[in-house]
Design a protein around this motif. Structure first.
Motif, PDB file in Angstrom:
ATOM      1  N   GLN A  92     -45.188-168.723 -32.198  1.00 26.13           N
ATOM      2  CA  GLN A  92     -45.962-168.072 -31.138  1.00 26.13           C
ATOM      3  C   GLN A  92     -46.629-169.067 -30.195  1.00 26.13           C
ATOM      4  O   GLN A  92     -47.697-168.787 -29.631  1.00 26.13           O
ATOM      5  CB  GLN A  92     -47.013-167.114 -31.727  1.00 26.13           C
ATOM      6  CG  GLN A  92     -46.431-165.956 -32.498  1.00 26.13           C
ATOM      7  CD  GLN A  92     -45.696-164.984 -31.593  1.00 26.13           C
ATOM      8  OE1 GLN A  92     -46.277-164.409 -30.691  1.00 26.13           O
ATOM      9  NE2 GLN A  92     -44.397-164.822 -31.819  1.00 26.13           N
ATOM     10  N   GLU A  93     -46.023-170.251 -30.065  1.00 21.28           N
ATOM     11  CA  GLU A  93     -46.533-171.271 -29.147  1.00 21.28           C
ATOM     12  C   GLU A  93     -45.452-172.320 -28.937  1.00 21.28           C
ATOM     13  O   GLU A  93     -44.520-172.427 -29.715  1.00 21.28           O
ATOM     14  CB  GLU A  93     -47.807-171.927 -29.691  1.00 21.28           C
ATOM     15  CG  GLU A  93     -47.605-172.684 -30.989  1.00 21.28           C
ATOM     16  CD  GLU A  93     -48.897-173.146 -31.643  1.00 21.28           C
ATOM     17  OE1 GLU A  93     -49.988-172.905 -31.089  1.00 21.28           O
ATOM     18  OE2 GLU A  93     -48.810-173.732 -32.725  1.00 21.28           O
ATOM     19  N   GLU A  94     -45.595-173.077 -27.870  1.00 19.77           N
ATOM     20  CA  GLU A  94     -44.669-174.160 -27.567  1.00 19.77           C
ATOM     21  C   GLU A  94     -45.151-175.441 -28.246  1.00 19.77           C
ATOM     22  O   GLU A  94     -46.343-175.737 -28.226  1.00 19.77           O
ATOM     23  CB  GLU A  94     -44.600-174.396 -26.051  1.00 19.77           C
ATOM     24  CG  GLU A  94     -44.031-173.226 -25.276  1.00 19.77           C
ATOM     25  CD  GLU A  94     -42.525-173.100 -25.406  1.00 19.77           C
ATOM     26  OE1 GLU A  94     -41.837-174.136 -25.419  1.00 19.77           O
ATOM     27  OE2 GLU A  94     -42.047-171.949 -25.507  1.00 19.77           O
ATOM     28  N   TRP A  95     -44.239-176.202 -28.802  1.00 17.08           N
ATOM     29  CA  TRP A  95     -44.552-177.494 -29.402  1.00 17.08           C
ATOM     30  C   TRP A  95     -43.897-178.583 -28.574  1.00 17.08           C
ATOM     31  O   TRP A  95     -42.994-178.321 -27.789  1.00 17.08           O
ATOM     32  CB  TRP A  95     -44.052-177.546 -30.840  1.00 17.08           C
ATOM     33  CG  TRP A  95     -44.904-176.784 -31.825  1.00 17.08           C
ATOM     34  CD1 TRP A  95     -45.750-175.743 -31.572  1.00 17.08           C
ATOM     35  CD2 TRP A  95     -44.976-176.999 -33.237  1.00 17.08           C
ATOM     36  NE1 TRP A  95     -46.332-175.301 -32.727  1.00 17.08           N
ATOM     37  CE2 TRP A  95     -45.881-176.053 -33.765  1.00 17.08           C
ATOM     38  CE3 TRP A  95     -44.358-177.890 -34.099  1.00 17.08           C
ATOM     39  CZ2 TRP A  95     -46.190-175.989 -35.126  1.00 17.08           C
ATOM     40  CZ3 TRP A  95     -44.660-177.819 -35.458  1.00 17.08           C
ATOM     41  CH2 TRP A  95     -45.566-176.884 -35.956  1.00 17.08           C
ATOM     42  N   GLU A  96     -44.347-179.808 -28.777  1.00 16.32           N
ATOM     43  CA  GLU A  96     -43.770-180.973 -28.099  1.00 16.32           C
ATOM     44  C   GLU A  96     -42.498-181.406 -28.840  1.00 16.32           C
ATOM     45  O   GLU A  96     -42.457-181.372 -30.066  1.00 16.32           O
ATOM     46  CB  GLU A  96     -44.765-182.137 -28.089  1.00 16.32           C
ATOM     47  CG  GLU A  96     -46.061-181.846 -27.353  1.00 16.32           C
ATOM     48  CD  GLU A  96     -45.867-181.649 -25.873  1.00 16.32           C
ATOM     49  OE1 GLU A  96     -45.047-182.386 -25.273  1.00 16.32           O
ATOM     50  OE2 GLU A  96     -46.503-180.746 -25.317  1.00 16.32           O
ATOM     51  N   TRP A  97     -41.494-181.847 -28.066  1.00 16.98           N
ATOM     52  CA  TRP A  97     -40.231-182.316 -28.637  1.00 16.98           C
ATOM     53  C   TRP A  97     -40.048-183.765 -28.236  1.00 16.98           C
ATOM     54  O   TRP A  97     -40.024-184.078 -27.046  1.00 16.98           O
ATOM     55  CB  TRP A  97     -39.069-181.471 -28.118  1.00 16.98           C
ATOM     56  CG  TRP A  97     -39.117-180.054 -28.622  1.00 16.98           C
ATOM     57  CD1 TRP A  97     -40.060-179.108 -28.334  1.00 16.98           C
ATOM     58  CD2 TRP A  97     -38.190-179.437 -29.509  1.00 16.98           C
ATOM     59  NE1 TRP A  97     -39.776-177.942 -28.990  1.00 16.98           N
ATOM     60  CE2 TRP A  97     -38.629-178.104 -29.716  1.00 16.98           C
ATOM     61  CE3 TRP A  97     -37.031-179.878 -30.139  1.00 16.98           C
ATOM     62  CZ2 TRP A  97     -37.949-177.218 -30.537  1.00 16.98           C
ATOM     63  CZ3 TRP A  97     -36.352-178.985 -30.953  1.00 16.98           C
ATOM     64  CH2 TRP A  97     -36.808-177.672 -31.155  1.00 16.98           C
ATOM     65  N   GLN A  98     -39.935-184.648 -29.219  1.00 15.04           N
ATOM     66  CA  GLN A  98     -39.791-186.087 -28.968  1.00 15.04           C
ATOM     67  C   GLN A  98     -38.590-186.635 -29.722  1.00 15.04           C
ATOM     68  O   GLN A  98     -38.596-186.686 -30.946  1.00 15.04           O
ATOM     69  CB  GLN A  98     -41.037-186.827 -29.482  1.00 15.04           C
ATOM     70  CG  GLN A  98     -41.980-187.278 -28.446  1.00 15.04           C
ATOM     71  CD  GLN A  98     -43.121-188.079 -29.075  1.00 15.04           C
ATOM     72  OE1 GLN A  98     -43.396-188.021 -30.265  1.00 15.04           O
ATOM     73  NE2 GLN A  98     -43.787-188.826 -28.242  1.00 15.04           N
ATOM     74  N   LEU A  99     -37.604-187.061 -28.975  1.00 13.54           N
ATOM     75  CA  LEU A  99     -36.435-187.701 -29.570  1.00 13.54           C
ATOM     76  C   LEU A  99     -36.670-189.205 -29.594  1.00 13.54           C
ATOM     77  O   LEU A  99     -37.049-189.788 -28.580  1.00 13.54           O
ATOM     78  CB  LEU A  99     -35.175-187.383 -28.750  1.00 13.54           C
ATOM     79  CG  LEU A  99     -33.882-188.057 -29.206  1.00 13.54           C
ATOM     80  CD1 LEU A  99     -33.465-187.580 -30.594  1.00 13.54           C
ATOM     81  CD2 LEU A  99     -32.767-187.771 -28.196  1.00 13.54           C
TER      82      LEU A  99
END
Length: 151
Positions: free
Chosen positions: A89-96
């Protein structure tokens, strides 16, 4: 300022309290789990909760030593992005390909809560309120998605 021993004791006290708080919560698969040291069952994929004197964070961490395989896992998670965000129910950060605290290359999907300290007992309710729904949501997501990650 706390000594190393005092800091360690406070951290241990928080995680023990959190574990006791989570004890009655049943995971999505109905089997008992250690919420603090959550086992995904897939090598190199971890759910990590961390807290220090400035912030708290929860993450899906991909730590495969082969960065190309790490990237494949990360891409696989992107195919489940809508499901993950729907459950969370929320956006998270995506780090490659970032580095962890030991300088090791990892990839992360995470969220952080700023201006909280594990060393301030008055912040513990905020920390518990931050971690609890998110680790439960990760468990729910993983109960549906984990089979796609098993080798």
């Amino acid at each position: 300022m706390y000594s190393k021993d005092q800091a360690s004791q406070l951290k241990q006290a928080f995680w023990t309290a959190f574990g006791q708080y989570m004890g009655p919560v049943m995971p999505a698969d109905g089997l008992r789990t250690n919420w603090i040291n959550y086992k995904t069952g897939v090598k190199h994929i971890y759910f990590k909760m961390q807290a220090d004197n400035k912030l708290a964070g929860i993450a899906i961490e991909i730590s495969h030593p082969d960065t190309e395989l790490q990237e494949l896992f990360f891409e696989q998670f992107t195919t489940y992005k809508a499901l993950l965000h729907n459950v969370l129910q929320e956006e998270w950060e995506w780090q490659l390909h970032t580095t962890d605290e030991y300088g090791k290359i990892v990839s992360r999907i995470y969220i952080e809560l700023n201006q909280v300290s594990i060393f301030q007992r008055e912040d513990w309710p905020k920390l518990i309120s931050f971690f609890k729904p998110r680790i439960i949501a990760l468990d729910e997501f993983w109960s549906n998605a984990k089979y796609a990650f098993e080798v």
